[in-house]
Design a protein around this motif. Structure first.
Motif, PDB file in Angstrom:
ATOM      1  N   LYS A  59      12.813  -1.040   0.302  1.00 14.95           N
ATOM      2  CA  LYS A  59      12.782  -0.217   1.303  1.00 14.95           C
ATOM      3  C   LYS A  59      11.498   0.749   1.521  1.00 14.95           C
ATOM      4  N   THR A  60      11.193   1.098   0.497  1.00 12.69           N
ATOM      5  CA  THR A  60      10.067   2.087   0.376  1.00 12.69           C
ATOM      6  C   THR A  60       8.566   1.283   0.866  1.00 12.69           C
ATOM      7  N   PHE A  61       8.503   0.117   0.140  1.00 14.33           N
ATOM      8  CA  PHE A  61       7.314  -0.772   0.494  1.00 14.33           C
ATOM      9  C   PHE A  61       7.627  -1.057   2.050  1.00 14.33           C
ATOM     10  N   ARG A  62       8.468  -1.306   2.524  1.00  9.95           N
ATOM     11  CA  ARG A  62       8.463  -1.421   4.117  1.00  9.95           C
ATOM     12  C   ARG A  62       8.168  -0.466   4.998  1.00  9.95           C
ATOM     13  N   SER A  63       8.483   0.617   4.369  1.00 13.02           N
ATOM     14  CA  SER A  63       8.293   1.969   5.237  1.00 13.02           C
ATOM     15  C   SER A  63       6.471   2.008   5.115  1.00 13.02           C
ATOM     16  N   LEU A  64       5.902   1.922   3.639  1.00 13.87           N
ATOM     17  CA  LEU A  64       4.631   2.187   3.483  1.00 13.87           C
ATOM     18  C   LEU A  64       3.713   1.204   4.214  1.00 13.87           C
ATOM     19  N   ALA A  65       4.176  -0.094   4.424  1.00 12.21           N
ATOM     20  CA  ALA A  65       3.833  -1.333   5.060  1.00 12.21           C
ATOM     21  C   ALA A  65       3.610  -0.868   6.762  1.00 12.21           C
ATOM     22  N   ALA A  66       4.681  -0.444   7.047  1.00 14.70           N
ATOM     23  CA  ALA A  66       4.759  -0.018   8.457  1.00 14.70           C
ATOM     24  C   ALA A  66       3.756   0.835   8.956  1.00 14.70           C
ATOM     25  N   ASP A  67       3.467   1.883   7.758  1.00 16.16           N
ATOM     26  CA  ASP A  67       2.637   2.839   8.333  1.00 16.16           C
ATOM     27  C   ASP A  67       0.983   2.362   7.801  1.00 16.16           C
ATOM     28  N   GLY A  68       0.904   1.025   7.281  1.00  8.31           N
ATOM     29  CA  GLY A  68      -0.461   0.680   7.158  1.00  8.31           C
ATOM     30  C   GLY A  68      -1.110   1.005   5.755  1.00  8.31           C
ATOM     31  N   LEU A  69      -0.272   1.458   4.882  1.00  9.44           N
ATOM     32  CA  LEU A  69      -0.506   2.100   3.567  1.00  9.44           C
ATOM     33  C   LEU A  69      -0.451   0.792   2.424  1.00  9.44           C
ATOM     34  N   VAL A  70       0.389  -0.157   2.614  1.00  8.62           N
ATOM     35  CA  VAL A  70       0.713  -0.951   1.501  1.00  8.62           C
ATOM     36  C   VAL A  70       0.640  -2.383   2.103  1.00  8.62           C
ATOM     37  N   THR A  71       0.225  -3.386   1.311  1.00  5.30           N
ATOM     38  CA  THR A  71       0.332  -4.803   1.942  1.00  5.30           C
ATOM     39  C   THR A  71       0.641  -5.468   0.720  1.00  5.30           C
ATOM     40  N   ARG A  72       1.646  -6.606   1.156  1.00  8.51           N
ATOM     41  CA  ARG A  72       1.998  -7.616   0.308  1.00  8.51           C
ATOM     42  C   ARG A  72       1.230  -8.819   0.229  1.00  8.51           C
TER      43      ARG A  72
END
Length: 269
Positions: A59-72
């Motif tokens: 869930k945390t990854f998804r939130s950070l990805a939505a904010d453009g801070l993390v990528t997979r």
């Protein structure tokens, strides 16, 4: 109740918006871990963040990805291997955290690292504790059961005589959290089988104060390093000790130690 919006200038509203992106308990933790460790697999992140459930990490990854801070990123299809890493925007947070660290050092009482210190000799335990107590919170144990309970509290560093584990590394593997840095204490002439111990550093007894403090400081500085680097340095420490006791050709004939040499060579390649 007055519902009038607060009079906040646009520049400050932008700062508050930025803070809200890291308002969740785990979001800043994940960012800091990725700032320190670079590209990491899901299991590696779990190991570096004690207490976070897998679904919460997702869930945390998804939130950070939505904010453009993390990528997979998929780095291998067979077997499928996925890593998580910061985007350029995520990496740009490094000076922000550096500034917060500086502010905290100046205005917040420092959190003292916790050291678990274990030895069957009570006199040595008290001696070593006296060396460390001025700078660290020290918990002492003198038998195997106490050591296991102490490890369950996830100390920052565990310093232990291997005899407390009945010379059985499985005890340490089972009970010691992966986030705890491990410094093994050994006698004057450890057997080549010591190479199987999963420790980050090793010290030969009897110790001197400067040697112990240097080893502890070195491990604290290495928190957050990549697991591959941590494993390599642990192997180097064990081999260096064994090579100070036995000729290298003798060690190379030992199956356990030979595997360490092979593993070290693979890192170098």
């Amino acid at each position: 109740m007055d519902d009038t919006p607060a009079a906040i200038p646009p520049s400050s509203r932008a700062a508050l918006d930025a803070l809200s992106m890291l308002s969740n308990k785990w979001e800043p933790v994940v960012v800091v871990v990725l700032l320190e460790g670079g590209s990491l697999r899901f299991s590696e992140l779990e190991g570096r963040i004690p207490g976070i459930a897998p679904n919460m990490l997702t869930k945390t990854f998804r939130s950070l990805a939505a904010d453009g801070l993390v990528t997979r990123r998929v780095i291998s299809e067979s077997p499928r291997t996925v890593t998580y890493e910061l985007t350029d925007a995520g990496w740009a947070l490094q000076p922000v955290f550096d500034s917060l660290r500086t502010w905290a050092d100046e205005h917040i009482d420092a959190v003292r690292p916790t050291i678990l210190l274990g030895d069957g000799d009570r006199r040595l335990v008290e001696l070593y504790r006296g060396w460390l107590a001025a700078r660290f919170d020290v918990v002492t144990v003198t038998d195997r059961k106490q050591l296991q309970h102490g490890l369950a509290d996830m100390p920052d560093i565990a310093i232990f005589d291997i005899e407390l584990c009945d010379d059985e590394p499985r005890t340490l593997i089972t009970h010691c959290p992966t986030t705890t840095r491990r410094i093994a204490l050994v006698g004057d002439r450890p057997a080549p089988s010591f190479g199987t111990w999963p420790c980050d550093d090793v010290l030969r007894k009897p110790l001197v104060k400067s040697e112990l403090l240097t080893a502890v400081t070195r491990q604290l500085e290495r928190f957050g390093q990549a697991e591959s680097a941590r494993e390599r340095e642990g192997i180097e420490a064990r081999l260096a000790l064994l090579e100070s006791v036995y000729p290298k050709p003798v060690l190379e004939q030992d199956v356990t130690v030979a595997k360490l040499y092979d593993k070290l060579a693979s890192f170098e390649e």
